[in-house]
Design an enzyme around this catalytic site. Structure first.
Site, PDB file in Angstrom:
ATOM      1  N   THR A 136     -36.177  57.591 134.262  1.00 27.86           N
ATOM      2  CA  THR A 136     -36.110  58.965 135.241  1.00 27.86           C
ATOM      3  C   THR A 136     -37.385  58.991 135.900  1.00 27.86           C
ATOM      4  OG1 THR A 136     -34.599  59.712 133.388  1.00 27.86           O
ATOM      5  CG2 THR A 136     -35.283  61.222 135.213  1.00 27.86           C
ATOM      6  N   ASP A 158     -41.996  64.541 133.820  1.00 24.93           N
ATOM      7  CA  ASP A 158     -41.902  63.522 132.734  1.00 24.93           C
ATOM      8  C   ASP A 158     -40.232  63.640 132.328  1.00 24.93           C
ATOM      9  OD1 ASP A 158     -42.352  61.591 131.075  1.00 24.93           O
ATOM     10  OD2 ASP A 158     -43.796  62.604 129.888  1.00 24.93           O
ATOM     11  N   GLY A 159     -39.869  62.659 131.741  1.00 27.78           N
ATOM     12  CA  GLY A 159     -38.637  62.605 131.263  1.00 27.78           C
ATOM     13  C   GLY A 159     -38.412  63.269 129.819  1.00 27.78           C
ATOM     14  N   ASP A 215     -35.939  62.680 125.943  1.00 28.22           N
ATOM     15  CA  ASP A 215     -34.672  62.179 125.306  1.00 28.22           C
ATOM     16  C   ASP A 215     -34.015  63.112 124.822  1.00 28.22           C
ATOM     17  OD1 ASP A 215     -36.387  59.768 125.305  1.00 28.22           O
ATOM     18  OD2 ASP A 215     -37.500  60.164 123.568  1.00 28.22           O
ATOM     19  N   LYS A 242     -39.459  63.615 122.855  1.00 31.32           N
ATOM     20  CA  LYS A 242     -39.900  62.527 123.958  1.00 31.32           C
ATOM     21  C   LYS A 242     -40.389  61.405 123.170  1.00 31.32           C
ATOM     22  CE  LYS A 242     -42.328  63.979 127.261  1.00 31.32           C
ATOM     23  NZ  LYS A 242     -41.768  62.674 128.029  1.00 31.32           N
ATOM     24  N   GLY A 269     -39.833  55.717 125.305  1.00 31.20           N
ATOM     25  CA  GLY A 269     -40.465  54.823 126.152  1.00 31.20           C
ATOM     26  C   GLY A 269     -42.070  54.340 125.597  1.00 31.20           C
ATOM     27  N   GLU A 317     -48.509  61.294 126.574  1.00 40.57           N
ATOM     28  CA  GLU A 317     -47.667  62.216 127.220  1.00 40.57           C
ATOM     29  C   GLU A 317     -47.955  63.444 126.703  1.00 40.57           C
ATOM     30  OE1 GLU A 317     -43.557  59.491 128.325  1.00 40.57           O
ATOM     31  OE2 GLU A 317     -43.724  60.812 126.480  1.00 40.57           O
ATOM     32  N   LYS A 337     -29.006  64.347 128.325  1.00 38.67           N
ATOM     33  CA  LYS A 337     -29.882  64.651 127.354  1.00 38.67           C
ATOM     34  C   LYS A 337     -29.996  66.284 126.734  1.00 38.67           C
ATOM     35  CE  LYS A 337     -31.883  60.755 128.497  1.00 38.67           C
ATOM     36  NZ  LYS A 337     -31.716  59.543 127.679  1.00 38.67           N
TER      37      LYS A 337
END
Length: 220
Positions: free
Chosen positions: A30, A79-80, A82, A92, A95, A101, A119
């Site tokens: 993302t 940021d993305g 989970d 998160k 990745g 992060e 999510k």
């Protein structure tokens, strides 16, 4: 529709970026859409990246990437996640960049999560919780996490920091803050993927519609 929704969420978040900002770049599929949107926007910004992959993508697109080792404060991080619960608490780290992060998020005046609607969860814990571990302490930390009730799998790749990631599946996490505290007390556990107070806002896209969530309620 998932990729379309990821792209829409990313583009909405990038609208918050202004010239002169130092922008934190998260990691994952993302965030890749957000980096593309930043490149297209042509803003006069500097960035810091939470992974080598994000740094490479940003540099290839012509963005300025600074060494975070020389940075103490970031204006805005995108940021993305989970998983994201109604209180904007997140899991998160799928990745593999969870420790970087977490550090960049802590340095940021504002952190935005971008995600598709899959999510969103009522209770954290459907996703596995990544824990970054000093290789020397791997077996010890596995035992400690198991004692806390986790089924633990060792990821077969190392982080950009050269550390091990353990994916700990706890199931529904009734008290994320308490669990975070327990993990933080394990020697050799360098970081975990519970982001409990870092996220200020989220842009969530579902079937082409983007909703902005701010800490404290839905904004638009």
């Amino acid at each position: 529709m998932t990729d379309d929704d990821k792209r829409l969420a990313a583009e909405a978040a990038v609208e918050e970026v202004r010239d002169g900002m130092l922008v934190g770049l998260g990691t994952g599929s993302t965030v890749a859409f957000a980096i593309d949107a930043l490149i297209r926007a042509g803003r006069q910004i500097d960035t810091v990246a939470t992974s080598e992959d994000s740094a490479a993508k940003a540099l290839a697109g012509g963005l300025s990437v600074r060494d975070f080792a020389e940075v103490s404060r970031v204006d805005l991080t995108i940021d993305g996640a989970d998983e994201l619960d109604p209180q904007l608490r997140a899991i998160k780290g799928a990745g593999g960049a969870l420790l970087r992060e977490k550090i960049v998020a802590a340095a940021s005046d504002r952190m935005i999560v971008i995600a598709d609607a899959s999510k969103r969860v009522a209770v954290l814990g459907r996703a596995k919780l990544p824990v970054e571990v000093l290789p020397f302490a791997r077996t010890f930390v596995i035992a400690r996490l198991a004692a806390l009730g986790a089924a633990v799998v060792v990821r077969n790749t190392l982080t950009d920091n050269g550390n091990v990631i353990l994916d700990a599946h706890f199931g529904a996490i009734a008290d994320p803050a308490a669990l975070a505290g327990e993990i933080e007390r394990i020697p050799g556990a360098l970081g975990h993927g519970l982001f409990l107070g870092e996220v200020d806002a989220a842009y969530i896209a579902e079937n082409g519609v983007v909703t902005r969530l701010e800490r404290g309620g839905i904004s638009g």
